[in-house]
Motif scaffolding. Structure first.
Motif, PDB file in Angstrom:
ATOM      1  N   ILE A  89       0.866  -1.183   0.000  1.00 34.07           N
ATOM      2  CA  ILE A  89       0.000   0.000   0.000  1.00 34.07           C
ATOM      3  C   ILE A  89       0.899   1.228   0.000  1.00 34.07           C
ATOM      4  O   ILE A  89       1.717   1.408   0.905  1.00 34.07           O
ATOM      5  CB  ILE A  89      -0.917   0.026   1.238  1.00 34.07           C
ATOM      6  N   ALA A  90       0.761   2.079  -1.019  1.00 36.31           N
ATOM      7  CA  ALA A  90       1.654   3.225  -1.177  1.00 36.31           C
ATOM      8  C   ALA A  90       0.916   4.534  -0.941  1.00 36.31           C
ATOM      9  O   ALA A  90      -0.165   4.764  -1.480  1.00 36.31           O
ATOM     10  CB  ALA A  90       2.267   3.231  -2.579  1.00 36.31           C
ATOM     11  N   ALA A  91       1.528   5.392  -0.138  1.00 31.08           N
ATOM     12  CA  ALA A  91       1.040   6.759   0.058  1.00 31.08           C
ATOM     13  C   ALA A  91       2.006   7.688  -0.660  1.00 31.08           C
ATOM     14  O   ALA A  91       3.130   7.907  -0.192  1.00 31.08           O
ATOM     15  CB  ALA A  91       0.955   7.101   1.542  1.00 31.08           C
ATOM     16  N   ASN A  92       1.603   8.186  -1.816  1.00 30.16           N
ATOM     17  CA  ASN A  92       2.394   9.165  -2.547  1.00 30.16           C
ATOM     18  C   ASN A  92       1.513  10.378  -2.816  1.00 30.16           C
ATOM     19  O   ASN A  92       0.372  10.438  -2.360  1.00 30.16           O
ATOM     20  CB  ASN A  92       2.945   8.565  -3.849  1.00 30.16           C
ATOM     21  N   GLY A 101       4.289  19.017  -1.312  1.00 28.81           N
ATOM     22  CA  GLY A 101       5.075  20.002  -0.589  1.00 28.81           C
ATOM     23  C   GLY A 101       5.883  19.445   0.560  1.00 28.81           C
ATOM     24  O   GLY A 101       6.725  20.146   1.128  1.00 28.81           O
ATOM     25  N   THR A 102       5.668  18.166   0.924  1.00 29.68           N
ATOM     26  CA  THR A 102       6.391  17.594   2.058  1.00 29.68           C
ATOM     27  C   THR A 102       7.721  16.965   1.645  1.00 29.68           C
ATOM     28  O   THR A 102       8.623  16.817   2.468  1.00 29.68           O
ATOM     29  CB  THR A 102       5.555  16.502   2.755  1.00 29.68           C
ATOM     30  N   GLY A 103       7.837  16.558   0.385  1.00 30.65           N
ATOM     31  CA  GLY A 103       9.048  15.877  -0.054  1.00 30.65           C
ATOM     32  C   GLY A 103       9.206  14.498   0.554  1.00 30.65           C
ATOM     33  O   GLY A 103      10.317  13.989   0.669  1.00 30.65           O
ATOM     34  N   ALA A 104       8.093  13.857   0.933  1.00 32.30           N
ATOM     35  CA  ALA A 104       8.165  12.559   1.596  1.00 32.30           C
ATOM     36  C   ALA A 104       7.017  11.664   1.155  1.00 32.30           C
ATOM     37  O   ALA A 104       5.963  12.138   0.705  1.00 32.30           O
ATOM     38  CB  ALA A 104       8.139  12.732   3.116  1.00 32.30           C
ATOM     39  N   GLY A 105       7.216  10.373   1.276  1.00 35.21           N
ATOM     40  CA  GLY A 105       6.184   9.390   0.989  1.00 35.21           C
ATOM     41  C   GLY A 105       6.372   8.196   1.893  1.00 35.21           C
ATOM     42  O   GLY A 105       7.345   8.111   2.656  1.00 35.21           O
ATOM     43  N   MET A 106       5.452   7.240   1.807  1.00 30.18           N
ATOM     44  CA  MET A 106       5.528   6.068   2.677  1.00 30.18           C
ATOM     45  C   MET A 106       4.783   4.913   2.025  1.00 30.18           C
ATOM     46  O   MET A 106       3.871   5.111   1.221  1.00 30.18           O
ATOM     47  CB  MET A 106       4.947   6.381   4.058  1.00 30.18           C
ATOM     48  N   ALA A 107       5.180   3.699   2.390  1.00 29.46           N
ATOM     49  CA  ALA A 107       4.484   2.498   1.953  1.00 29.46           C
ATOM     50  C   ALA A 107       4.491   1.490   3.086  1.00 29.46           C
ATOM     51  O   ALA A 107       5.389   1.498   3.932  1.00 29.46           O
ATOM     52  CB  ALA A 107       5.137   1.903   0.709  1.00 29.46           C
ATOM     53  N   VAL A 126      15.627   7.296  -1.760  1.00 29.46           N
ATOM     54  CA  VAL A 126      16.146   6.284  -0.850  1.00 29.46           C
ATOM     55  C   VAL A 126      14.955   5.720  -0.079  1.00 29.46           C
ATOM     56  O   VAL A 126      13.924   6.386   0.063  1.00 29.46           O
ATOM     57  CB  VAL A 126      17.184   6.896   0.118  1.00 29.46           C
ATOM     58  N   GLU A 127      15.066   4.492   0.396  1.00 30.15           N
ATOM     59  CA  GLU A 127      14.020   3.867   1.202  1.00 30.15           C
ATOM     60  C   GLU A 127      14.592   3.490   2.563  1.00 30.15           C
ATOM     61  O   GLU A 127      15.647   2.853   2.648  1.00 30.15           O
ATOM     62  CB  GLU A 127      13.483   2.610   0.509  1.00 30.15           C
ATOM     63  N   LEU A 128      13.915   3.891   3.621  1.00 31.15           N
ATOM     64  CA  LEU A 128      14.251   3.449   4.973  1.00 31.15           C
ATOM     65  C   LEU A 128      13.143   2.493   5.404  1.00 31.15           C
ATOM     66  O   LEU A 128      11.995   2.898   5.555  1.00 31.15           O
ATOM     67  CB  LEU A 128      14.340   4.638   5.934  1.00 31.15           C
ATOM     68  N   GLN A 129      13.506   1.242   5.599  1.00 30.17           N
ATOM     69  CA  GLN A 129      12.498   0.214   5.862  1.00 30.17           C
ATOM     70  C   GLN A 129      12.678  -0.390   7.249  1.00 30.17           C
ATOM     71  O   GLN A 129      13.768  -0.825   7.618  1.00 30.17           O
ATOM     72  CB  GLN A 129      12.583  -0.895   4.810  1.00 30.17           C
ATOM     73  N   ILE A 130      11.583  -0.416   8.005  1.00 27.42           N
ATOM     74  CA  ILE A 130      11.589  -1.032   9.327  1.00 27.42           C
ATOM     75  C   ILE A 130      10.561  -2.154   9.353  1.00 27.42           C
ATOM     76  O   ILE A 130       9.435  -2.003   8.866  1.00 27.42           O
ATOM     77  CB  ILE A 130      11.293   0.010  10.445  1.00 27.42           C
ATOM     78  N   ALA A 191       7.919   1.463   5.093  1.00 30.27           N
ATOM     79  CA  ALA A 191       9.002   2.071   4.333  1.00 30.27           C
ATOM     80  C   ALA A 191       8.745   3.558   4.155  1.00 30.27           C
ATOM     81  O   ALA A 191       7.671   3.950   3.690  1.00 30.27           O
ATOM     82  CB  ALA A 191       9.136   1.399   2.967  1.00 30.27           C
ATOM     83  N   SER A 192       9.715   4.373   4.528  1.00 28.72           N
ATOM     84  CA  SER A 192       9.612   5.816   4.309  1.00 28.72           C
ATOM     85  C   SER A 192      10.498   6.205   3.139  1.00 28.72           C
ATOM     86  O   SER A 192      11.535   5.576   2.891  1.00 28.72           O
ATOM     87  CB  SER A 192      10.011   6.592   5.568  1.00 28.72           C
ATOM     88  N   PHE A 193      10.086   7.253   2.419  1.00 34.12           N
ATOM     89  CA  PHE A 193      10.790   7.680   1.219  1.00 34.12           C
ATOM     90  C   PHE A 193      11.041   9.182   1.260  1.00 34.12           C
ATOM     91  O   PHE A 193      10.263   9.936   1.846  1.00 34.12           O
ATOM     92  CB  PHE A 193       9.980   7.332  -0.029  1.00 34.12           C
ATOM     93  N   THR A 194      12.109   9.596   0.604  1.00 37.77           N
ATOM     94  CA  THR A 194      12.481  11.005   0.569  1.00 37.77           C
ATOM     95  C   THR A 194      11.940  11.685  -0.682  1.00 37.77           C
ATOM     96  O   THR A 194      12.570  12.575  -1.242  1.00 37.77           O
ATOM     97  CB  THR A 194      14.010  11.140   0.615  1.00 37.77           C
ATOM     98  N   SER A 195      10.773  11.240  -1.118  1.00 32.05           N
ATOM     99  CA  SER A 195      10.129  11.823  -2.288  1.00 32.05           C
ATOM    100  C   SER A 195       8.628  11.607  -2.182  1.00 32.05           C
ATOM    101  O   SER A 195       8.180  10.580  -1.638  1.00 32.05           O
ATOM    102  CB  SER A 195      10.653  11.188  -3.579  1.00 32.05           C
ATOM    103  N   GLU A 196       7.857  12.548  -2.706  1.00 29.85           N
ATOM    104  CA  GLU A 196       6.406  12.381  -2.770  1.00 29.85           C
ATOM    105  C   GLU A 196       6.014  11.443  -3.912  1.00 29.85           C
ATOM    106  O   GLU A 196       4.878  10.986  -3.989  1.00 29.85           O
ATOM    107  CB  GLU A 196       5.727  13.738  -3.008  1.00 29.85           C
ATOM    108  N   ASP A 197       6.970  11.203  -4.815  1.00 31.03           N
ATOM    109  CA  ASP A 197       6.723  10.369  -5.997  1.00 31.03           C
ATOM    110  C   ASP A 197       7.930   9.461  -6.189  1.00 31.03           C
ATOM    111  O   ASP A 197       8.689   9.597  -7.142  1.00 31.03           O
ATOM    112  CB  ASP A 197       6.502  11.269  -7.228  1.00 31.03           C
ATOM    113  N   PHE A 198       8.098   8.518  -5.261  1.00 33.96           N
ATOM    114  CA  PHE A 198       9.317   7.706  -5.229  1.00 33.96           C
ATOM    115  C   PHE A 198       9.399   6.724  -6.388  1.00 33.96           C
ATOM    116  O   PHE A 198      10.458   6.448  -6.898  1.00 33.96           O
ATOM    117  CB  PHE A 198       9.445   6.963  -3.894  1.00 33.96           C
TER     118      PHE A 198
END
Length: 255
Positions: A89-92, A101-107, A126-130, A191-198
């Motif tokens: 499930i992706a939140a972009n 405007g946040t420069g971030a996304g998550m899945a 980049v992806e930071l996954q926990i 997973a957190s991302f450093t882009s709104e459109d990773f």
């Protein structure tokens, strides 16, 4: 270890009630901001309107409901859209416009027993996954020039780990990486991302989408051009049920 890949699947994306028309006025002690009415005849999505807003204050006017700032990864309607092995499930910025405007996304990934998130890349982040439930076997290949013992003769460096609950691993932008649930119970990761459109590109699916002669050349003698079509139909595009030993241990019938 033999990998049994299941049928093709697609990334599960939330369906939101956008685009929508918004006319809203926000007043503070010092300023009054009127959101430009969404011109329904232009067909602009809410995400596009947020991009075109003059200021961040104007963007808030386009998101008048408190619920506009909540994304529910646990919504049952968003699940059961992926492969046999689970759901992503992706939140972009398209599925969750409040991210503009946040420069971030998550899945969030929900991997069933022996669930396999096939090798892929994220072209813009980049992806930071926990891991929050269960454990994952992970593998990552960095860019060209990264070798074992800094020696080309020793081959590419493969970074392989077992990530347990509440442990984290970074996957670098553009790196080929994969995750596998080796257990007979469910695993979940955030997973957190450093882009709104990773973005995501499944490596095998992209490779075999090329013309037959290119694929044949890429594999040398391993694959004959006449056989490429057979491989194309067998490549999954997202999560697929994986490694044979896990399937046997968990009593999952191999197809």
């Amino acid at each position: 270890m033999v990998v049994a890949l299941m049928a093709a699947s697609t990334l599960a994306l939330p369906s939101a009630p956008y685009p929508r028309s918004v006319t809203n006025t926000t007043t503070s002690a010092s300023t009054t901001v009127t959101a430009v009415p969404a011109a329904t005849n232009t067909g602009l999505s809410l995400t596009a309107q947020l991009f075109l807003a003059d200021t961040a204050v104007d963007r808030f006017a386009l998101l008048p409901e408190n619920s506009d700032f909540v994304f529910d990864f646990g919504n049952p309607a968003l699940k059961n859209k992926g492969g046999k092995g689970g759901d992503l499930i992706a939140a972009n910025r398209k599925t969750f416009p409040a991210l503009v405007g946040t420069g971030a996304g998550m899945a969030v990934g929900f991997l069933g027993p022996c669930g396999f998130n096939t090798p892929h890349v994220h072209p813009r982040s980049v992806e930071l996954q926990i891991v929050t439930q269960g454990r994952l076997k992970t593998e990552m290949l960095p860019e060209n020039g990264v070798f074992n013992n800094n020696n080309a003769a020793d081959g590419r460096r493969l970074i392989s780990n077992t990530i347990n609950a509440f442990q984290m691993q970074p996957f670098y932008q553009g790196s080929v990486h994969t995750q596998f649930n080796p257990d007979c119970t469910n695993a979940t990761f955030v997973a957190s991302f450093t882009s709104e459109d990773f973005g995501t590109g499944q490596v095998a699916d992209e490779l075999f989408a090329m013309t037959s002669d290119v694929v044949s050349a890429a594999f040398g003698e391993a694959i004959d051009g006449a056989d490429v079509a057979k491989f194309k139909s067998a490549i999954p595009t997202s999560i697929a049920e994986g490694v044979e030993q896990c399937l046997m241990t968990c009593g999952i019938t191999k197809r």
